[in-house]
Design a protein around this motif. Structure first.
Motif, PDB file in Angstrom:
ATOM      1  N   GLU B 170       0.820  -1.208   0.000  1.00 57.14           N
ATOM      2  CA  GLU B 170       0.000   0.000   0.000  1.00 57.14           C
ATOM      3  C   GLU B 170       0.859   1.264   0.000  1.00 57.14           C
ATOM      4  OE1 GLU B 170      -3.175  -0.071   2.785  1.00 57.14           O
ATOM      5  OE2 GLU B 170      -3.810   1.983   2.351  1.00 57.14           O
ATOM      6  N   TYR B 171       1.860   1.320   0.858  1.00 56.06           N
ATOM      7  CA  TYR B 171       2.558   2.590   1.065  1.00 56.06           C
ATOM      8  C   TYR B 171       3.823   2.750   0.238  1.00 56.06           C
ATOM      9  CZ  TYR B 171      -0.900   3.256   4.631  1.00 56.06           C
ATOM     10  OH  TYR B 171      -2.102   3.405   5.272  1.00 56.06           O
ATOM     11  N   VAL B 172       4.333   1.683  -0.318  1.00 56.21           N
ATOM     12  CA  VAL B 172       5.524   1.830  -1.179  1.00 56.21           C
ATOM     13  C   VAL B 172       5.155   1.562  -2.637  1.00 56.21           C
ATOM     14  CG1 VAL B 172       7.854   1.016  -1.669  1.00 56.21           C
ATOM     15  CG2 VAL B 172       7.067   1.216   0.697  1.00 56.21           C
ATOM     16  N   ASP B 322       9.776   7.756   3.023  1.00 63.99           N
ATOM     17  CA  ASP B 322       8.824   8.870   2.961  1.00 63.99           C
ATOM     18  C   ASP B 322       7.441   8.462   3.450  1.00 63.99           C
ATOM     19  OD1 ASP B 322      10.875  10.334   1.949  1.00 63.99           O
ATOM     20  OD2 ASP B 322      10.122  10.442  -0.111  1.00 63.99           O
ATOM     21  N   ASN B 323       7.092   7.194   3.252  1.00 65.36           N
ATOM     22  CA  ASN B 323       5.760   6.742   3.641  1.00 65.36           C
ATOM     23  C   ASN B 323       5.744   6.020   4.988  1.00 65.36           C
ATOM     24  OD1 ASN B 323       3.993   7.511   1.296  1.00 65.36           O
ATOM     25  ND2 ASN B 323       5.640   6.433   0.239  1.00 65.36           N
ATOM     26  N   ARG B 324       6.822   6.146   5.724  1.00 66.24           N
ATOM     27  CA  ARG B 324       6.904   5.679   7.119  1.00 66.24           C
ATOM     28  C   ARG B 324       6.460   4.223   7.281  1.00 66.24           C
ATOM     29  NH1 ARG B 324       4.009   7.691  10.772  1.00 66.24           N
ATOM     30  NH2 ARG B 324       2.274   8.270   9.440  1.00 66.24           N
ATOM     31  N   VAL B 325       6.994   3.365   6.423  1.00 65.04           N
ATOM     32  CA  VAL B 325       6.609   1.952   6.452  1.00 65.04           C
ATOM     33  C   VAL B 325       6.924   1.296   7.798  1.00 65.04           C
ATOM     34  CG1 VAL B 325       7.319  -0.284   5.521  1.00 65.04           C
ATOM     35  CG2 VAL B 325       6.578   1.520   3.995  1.00 65.04           C
ATOM     36  N   LEU B 326       8.098   1.610   8.354  1.00 64.21           N
ATOM     37  CA  LEU B 326       8.449   0.975   9.633  1.00 64.21           C
ATOM     38  C   LEU B 326       7.476   1.357  10.734  1.00 64.21           C
ATOM     39  CD1 LEU B 326      12.342   1.086   9.923  1.00 64.21           C
ATOM     40  CD2 LEU B 326      10.841  -0.717   9.054  1.00 64.21           C
ATOM     41  N   ASP B 327       7.168   2.662  10.829  1.00 68.50           N
ATOM     42  CA  ASP B 327       6.221   3.123  11.851  1.00 68.50           C
ATOM     43  C   ASP B 327       4.878   2.418  11.697  1.00 68.50           C
ATOM     44  OD1 ASP B 327       8.153   4.829  12.642  1.00 68.50           O
ATOM     45  OD2 ASP B 327       7.192   6.659  11.891  1.00 68.50           O
TER      46      ASP B 327
END
Lengths: 344, 344
Positions: B170-172, B322-327
């Motif tokens: 979704e975010y990457v 940029d899309n804060r995948v880890l968080d």
């Protein structure tokens, strides 16, 4: 094995194109191969597809009632329909009226019927489905097993697959001293999951086969291996992926090649070459899988099989019969049962 | 996350074409992407490949000594060479001097270095390597995980892969509501090995993902799924097989298309179309795998990566930062730790 001419029972009602294409493949086998063909299924339907051909020797119709549909649960289907074509075909082998069964129907049902009606060979814990893949070397193929009969395997099952696969490769596919590999994720013996690591050791110490090491995904189609063993989960994923990839590649060619004026002209010029490419990629050219380890020769063809595949499947069955594959597997396991077995 | 501009540490010494192609990919990223690039490795070598370009902001050289060779055992190699480029690159993330690592070196070493230096995210039992495959739908890809980090898996590992994969997709990769599948050998929930059957139930009941069912081998490249989870054994076999098949197809085209006079003319006319076909098939266009579940963003590129792949890997890393995948992964698991978690 009774008469000297191979007698092959064909499930005329199994598969997407049954009975038309099955009958057509059987007719061609009667013409071109030295075999007896028993077409098992609905007599009027089979007769109608025979057309001007008659059901005279060496082609015979054996009546059956119904077939196991693709959505049916195999065991209950086989029970509810004792006269289904696949049941009747297996019974012909059991009664020694046929030497082999060819079916393009429900593969789970074919396997279950074989197990129930024919049983396993002595010394074999689990039968396996083998599939022949083309390799990058033109004319060279590789036998992968198991491609779906056993999803959870033990090392000794894979060892048995290796022995049965070697015999089939040598005596049906005509490979002398088949090179056996173990599907794995690295070259080193220490690589892989628990099953692979333990199997590696057993294969290395088995004097009945020529084990040459692990086969990674990239090695499967390299032509370096003649037989590759794996559990039925990995093998089934690989088989279905490989079939789809072939179709995808052909579709990409179809989409991209004729684009533009130059593309249309170039594609027209390449027609015969493209046909050859299709043949090298297409799984339909390769006959069928086979069920190894049951007390009978069973060729399980693809559900989408048309006449050429059925013909090839009958040819495979004939090779397996003529070369006494069952006897060889059986005697291989009788030897190994002896406590003093010291290699070959 | 420190500064707002993504800072990416690149293992300049890892891979078959290091450092030349790695440096070239990094230079292109400096030109075209809004990122800071830290090239980790042998300073004089990197400098020589920078050529007339200088190592000025936003590109910096971080010195390191040696690299883990492909034949080395990861753990002992990492221990013997604490200043190896992959160790130094991971330390940059640990010290918050970088937000991500990109490496085309020894993938086992990269994974081990990430685990040792960065550790796992809370709530994640095992990190997984994800790989992005092209599908038959032009422009649509599918994320497969795990492709090799964990050969023996438990259902909850696969469930975690599904959640992490969905977030990454979704975010990457920019897929809204990614459709998740479970690699299996049939469509029905009851199909498969023990791992698959138990995982199916967990995925069906997990409110964090859109699970749409089993993906058979033939479905992998169909475009129906955005994320497919499997154990690292099946995934690795599939990945290496798929890569090889692409190469084999291109080789068959190369062998067969130009045969004969018509073939040569047709092939010449089709040059641009063939180039497009190569791009659709070629895995090198697709950047790299990524290691999900460690406390840092790590892109593991193919050993054969050249500048375009490295550039794509840096782009992927930037998207992930940029899309804060880890968080997002971390907070997903903090929520799920609460006993009253009620969906979302």
């Amino acid at each position: 094995m009774g008469s000297t001419r191979a007698r092959i029972a064909i499930d005329a009602m199994g598969g997407d194109h049954a009975p038309a294409e099955i009958v057509a493949g059987a007719l061609r086998a009667r013409e071109e191969l030295d075999v007896e063909v028993l077409l098992v299924g609905d007599e009027p339907q089979i007769q109608s597809f025979l057309g001007q051909h008659t059901s005279s020797f060496p082609l015979e119709i054996v009546p059956a009632e119904g077939t196991i549909e693709m959505h049916e649960e195999p065991l209950s289907g086989l029970k509810r329909k004792p006269k289904a074509s696949i049941n009747v075909a297996m019974d012909l082998v059991k009664q020694k009226r046929a030497d082999a069964v060819v079916s393009a129907g429900h593969s789970g049902a074919a396997m279950a019927a074989a197990l129930l009606r024919l049983g396993r060979l002595r010394g074999i814990d689990r039968p396996a489905i083998g599939a022949v893949f083309p390799t990058i070397l033109a004319g060279k193929s590789v036998l992968i097993l198991d491609v779906g009969a056993n999803v959870d395997c033990r090392p000794k099952f894979l060892e048995q697959f290796a022995v049965m696969g070697s015999i089939y490769s040598e005596y049906v596919l005509g490979v002398s001293e088949p090179k056996v590999g173990l599907l794995n994720i690295g070259e080193e013996p220490s690589k892989g999951n628990d099953l692979a690591i333990r199997t590696h050791e057993m294969l290395e110490n088995n004097p009945k086969i020529s084990f040459i090491g692990n086969a990674e995904g990239r090695d499967v189609l390299s032509g370096r291996f003649d037989v590759i063993v794996c559990d039925g989960f990995a093998g089934n994923v690989l088989l279905k992926f490989a079939e789809a990839v072939g179709e995808i590649m052909l579709q990409i060619l179809k989409e991209e090649l004729p684009q533009g004026l130059h593309g249309q002209l170039g594609t027209a010029l390449l027609k015969p070459n493209l046909k050859r490419i299709k043949q090298r990629i297409d799984h339909a050219e390769h006959g069928g899988g086979l069920l190894l380890g049951v007390a009978g020769i069973c060729i399980i063809s693809h559900g989408s099989s048309q006449a050429p595949s059925i013909f090839n499947a009958i040819r495979l069955a004939k090779e397996a019969i003529d070369n006494r594959v069952l006897d060889r597997i059986q005697s291989s396991y009788q030897k190994s049962a002896a406590p003093t077995a010291d290699g070959e």
